[in-house]
Design an enzyme around this catalytic site. Structure first.
Site: not given
Length: 470
Positions: A28, A123
């Protein structure tokens, strides 16, 4: 090279600070690090807020072979804010992330005192952990980054809220049990997460690492479903000029990895690369079948074997490893034809090597985008979450790969015979060659789109202009 923005935009550049808030796992945070470099190249200060150990790894990527051109590439505009949040053996992951979210918001509050506007790009998984603390600031905007495909997001959204879409319904009907459900991929809590995301009042826009050449229809459908939220798609990030040489981000180019020496000795398009990412751990029985399938295929391969592990401390990245056992005599029998790597390997450089002719992958979004950007067809073997959706894109929509095993039979161990067949199809048949031609054509379209003046590049410019003026 910085993009030429309007004079009005330039006036605001020094009045904006961007805070990057990644999910603290490598797959990520790598994407947000690409995005950080893209934004920093526009003369905008970017602060990367992450665990100290993770930041240390990222700092190393700005060293070595990049030293001669650092200033031209915007790296001097990237600042690393090390978050020191220690966990205890008895602490749950959720409790740790709650404390991490609180620390992130305190850091953002400090940053907000030094700018007229703080732009937080986070995120999407961090929503649950930062939402309760944002009241500390008033001069901020939040933009959610979604590290998956528009197709995955839209398909998941349709399964949790009512959206009329006859084309999508037709695809679901056509694929039957092969079409993933949120229960079989993300689990039973997906509806709760989607509801929380839709109700989150701080979201000023969404960003995805994709482009219209790849997912035009799905991007339009997703934008329509969330009509009150701006959406930008300007990937693959690793191909944008502002994200630097796509291969250099893998590490220090002064030292060649041993697997590249192996590839240098092979013929063009003769090696299949095998890797299941940084978070997927195959059970021992599946490893055995995979090894036998590769051996029986008689094709050359480069296999990155990730040892199974158990995360103990997210801050210090301490792991307990359990050695993966390959079949007895396997490495001796495939010596010269196959190579096994048990440590980190430079995936982008491997995919970009002329000898690499295929990629046997779990179809994580990072791996899928990197494979496409390097023009490498895929043998898709998804495990969980968004991977089955990407497999449909690869095999059904783009037709740039083959499926190793039916998703309807996901609970079974994939046998060696299925792996052997997929490798042989991809690497040694007219069908495989057709997929290779299609992925090269797709790569060329994307290269044009992300270059200066291209559609994806213009969308990136639009995003930069938006966050500096709104």
């Amino acid at each position: 090279m910085a993009t030429n923005l309007s004079d009005n935009s330039v006036l605001h550049l020094n009045e904006v600070i961007v805070a990057m808030v990644p999910w603290p796992e490598h797959g990520h945070l790598n994407l947000l690090f690409y995005l950080a470099r893209i934004i920093a190249s526009q003369n905008i200060p970017v602060h990367f807020l992450c665990l100290a150990a993770r930041n240390q790894d990222l700092k190393k990527r700005l060293q070595g072979g990049l030293q001669t051109s650092v200033e031209n590439l915007g790296n001097s505009n990237i600042h690393f804010n090390d978050l020191l949040v220690h966990s205890s053996p008895t602490e749950t992951k959720d409790v740790f992330l709650e404390r991490l979210g609180e620390t992130i918001c305190k850091t953002c509050h400090e940053l907000s005192t030094n700018t007229k506007r703080l732009v937080m790009i986070h995120d999407c998984l961090m929503i649950s952990y930062i939402g309760d603390h944002l009241h500390l600031m008033s001069n901020f905007k939040c933009y959610a980054f979604h590290p998956t495909s528009a197709f995955t997001r839209y398909s998941s959204l349709r399964q949790t809220i009512h959206i009329v879409d006859e084309d999508h319904d037709e695809m679901i009907q056509q694929l039957g049990e092969e079409f993933p459900t949120v229960e079989s991929t993300f689990g039973p809590n997906m509806a709760e997460y989607v509801g929380k995301e839709l109700k989150w009042k701080h979201n000023s826009g969404d960003i995805i690492n994709s482009c219209r050449e790849l997912e035009g229809n799905f991007i339009d459908s997703l934008a329509k479903a969330k009509e009150n939220t701006p959406l930008w798609a300007f990937g693959p990030f690793n191909m944008l000029p502002e994200s630097l040489d796509s291969l250099s981000i893998s590490g220090n180019k002064k030292t060649s990895h041993k697997c590249l020496d192996f590839l240098d000795k092979q013929d063009v398009n003769s090696v299949i690369f095998v890797s299941f990412g940084t978070t997927t751990t195959l059970p021992q029985e599946q490893v055995k079948e995979l090894a036998l399938g590769l051996e029986q295929s008689n094709h050359k391969f480069l296999w990155v074997v990730r040892e199974s592990d158990r995360r103990v401390d997210m801050e210090n990245s301490e792991e307990r490893h359990e050695k993966i056992e390959l079949p007895e005599g396997f490495e001796e029998r495939v010596e010269g034809r196959g190579m096994v790597v048990r440590s980190w390997a430079p995936q982008l450089e491997i995919l970009g090597h002329l000898s690499t002719g295929g990629f046997l992958s779990h179809c994580g979004w990072n791996s899928s985008m990197e494979s496409i950007s390097m023009g490498v067809p895929m043998a898709a073997m998804p495990m969980t979450v968004d991977q089955p959706y990407h497999t449909l894109l690869v095999t059904h929509v783009w037709k740039i790969g083959v499926s190793v095993w039916s998703w309807a039979r996901r609970k079974e161990i994939v046998p060696a015979t299925a792996i052997e067949k997929a490798v042989k199809t991809l690497m040694g048949t007219p069908e495989g060659e057709e997929t290779r031609q299609r992925v090269v054509e797709l790569r060329n379209k994307i290269k044009k789109s992300v270059s200066h003046g291209g559609l994806a590049h213009k969308e990136m410019e639009s995003f930069i202009s938006y966050i500096t003026n709104n």
